[in-house]
Design an enzyme around this catalytic site. Structure first.
Site, PDB file in Angstrom:
ATOM      1  N   GLU A   1      44.973  77.782  16.386  1.00  0.00           N
ATOM      2  CA  GLU A   1      44.445  77.533  17.722  1.00  0.00           C
ATOM      3  C   GLU A   1      44.027  76.066  17.794  1.00  0.00           C
ATOM      4  O   GLU A   1      43.023  75.667  17.208  1.00  0.00           O
ATOM      5  CB  GLU A   1      43.238  78.424  18.024  1.00  0.00           C
ATOM      6  CG  GLU A   1      42.598  78.135  19.372  1.00  0.00           C
ATOM      7  CD  GLU A   1      41.249  78.813  19.567  1.00  0.00           C
ATOM      8  OE1 GLU A   1      40.476  78.327  20.430  1.00  0.00           O
ATOM      9  OE2 GLU A   1      40.961  79.801  18.874  1.00  0.00           O
TER      10      GLU A   1
ATOM     11  N   ARG B   1      40.192  69.915  23.188  1.00  0.00           N
ATOM     12  CA  ARG B   1      38.950  69.138  23.217  1.00  0.00           C
ATOM     13  C   ARG B   1      39.187  67.681  22.844  1.00  0.00           C
ATOM     14  O   ARG B   1      38.236  66.919  22.714  1.00  0.00           O
ATOM     15  CB  ARG B   1      37.931  69.733  22.232  1.00  0.00           C
ATOM     16  CG  ARG B   1      37.551  71.174  22.500  1.00  0.00           C
ATOM     17  CD  ARG B   1      36.515  71.631  21.486  1.00  0.00           C
ATOM     18  NE  ARG B   1      36.416  73.076  21.422  1.00  0.00           N
ATOM     19  CZ  ARG B   1      35.685  73.736  20.537  1.00  0.00           C
ATOM     20  NH1 ARG B   1      34.981  73.059  19.640  1.00  0.00           N
ATOM     21  NH2 ARG B   1      35.648  75.060  20.534  1.00  0.00           N
TER      22      ARG B   1
ATOM     23  N   LYS C   1      38.637  87.289  23.583  1.00  0.00           N
ATOM     24  CA  LYS C   1      37.832  86.489  22.674  1.00  0.00           C
ATOM     25  C   LYS C   1      36.361  86.783  22.975  1.00  0.00           C
ATOM     26  O   LYS C   1      35.962  86.767  24.144  1.00  0.00           O
ATOM     27  CB  LYS C   1      38.131  85.005  22.893  1.00  0.00           C
ATOM     28  CG  LYS C   1      37.245  84.030  22.117  1.00  0.00           C
ATOM     29  CD  LYS C   1      37.689  82.601  22.398  1.00  0.00           C
ATOM     30  CE  LYS C   1      36.811  81.588  21.709  1.00  0.00           C
ATOM     31  NZ  LYS C   1      37.314  80.210  21.897  1.00  0.00           N
TER      32      LYS C   1
END
Length: 212
Positions: A44, A48, A132
């Site tokens: 993943e 960011r 999630k």
């Protein structure tokens, strides 16, 4: 729905999913290869950093057998950008109905982030069963997920946020948890030092820890 890969396929591919913040796209492939050498082939890459999309493209190109996805996706535009970069799945910290409806018609699966029963019910109403749980530890950890499984047994989770080598097995002991996400096998100082052998060892330790 036009997904060729299912959320269950993603969640079942590895007991641990590394949450990768790639600051330099040149590090993406060596980092992914180091993790793969340790037994982790689901990645993943979080959006960011400015290098994230380039990192996803590089990993998708150089490790086609791996599952590389995008994390920290916040809106429709980022979902589309991640798909264009080669992401095979998308994970979000939370969700908006617009994003979930868009992803339903998109080419790759999205696993939305939830933190409460109400959010889980909203995601389920829109057809999402693989979620999630974030931030996991702050929101009650494994005990909270066990409690959620009572009224919502059809849901499956990847808890992320505060998950570590010390508590990963506690999460995986919960029936509704299929995999865990974390970054403990990717300490920033090792990435900065390009200590790929060290990351391989930490990845192998992480896999051993979650498998018991």
């Amino acid at each position: 729905m036009s997904w060729t890969l299912s959320p269950a396929d993603v969640f079942s591919a590895s007991p641990v999913v590394p949450v990768m913040v790639v600051e330099d796209a040149a590090d993406a492939v060596p980092l992914a290869k180091a993790l793969a050498a340790g037994g982790i082939t689901v990645f993943e890459v979080t959006l960011r950093s400015a290098a994230a999309l380039d990192a996803i493209s590089a990993i998708a190109r150089e490790l086609p057998e791996a599952l590389v996805g995008a994390g920290t996706v916040l809106n429709v535009a980022q979902y589309d950008a991640a798909v264009a970069a080669g992401a095979k799945f998308v994970i979000t910290p939370g969700f908006t109905p617009a994003l979930l409806k868009h992803a339903k018609a998109g080419p790759v699966p999205l696993m939305p982030g939830i933190a409460t029963p109400s959010e889980a019910m909203q995601a389920l109403e829109l057809g999402y069963t693989h979620l999630k749980f974030f931030p996991a530890e702050i929101n009650g950890g494994a005990k909270a997920l066990k409690a959620l499984a009572g009224p919502l047994p059809q849901l499956r989770f990847c808890p992320t946020g505060g998950v570590s080598a010390a508590n990963a097995r506690d999460y995986l002991a919960v029936k509704s948890v299929m995999t865990v996400g974390g970054s403990w096998m990717l300490p920033a100082e090792r990435v900065a030092a390009k200590d790929w052998d060290g990351i391989t060892r930490l990845a192998a330790d992480a896999v051993a820890a979650v498998k018991g």
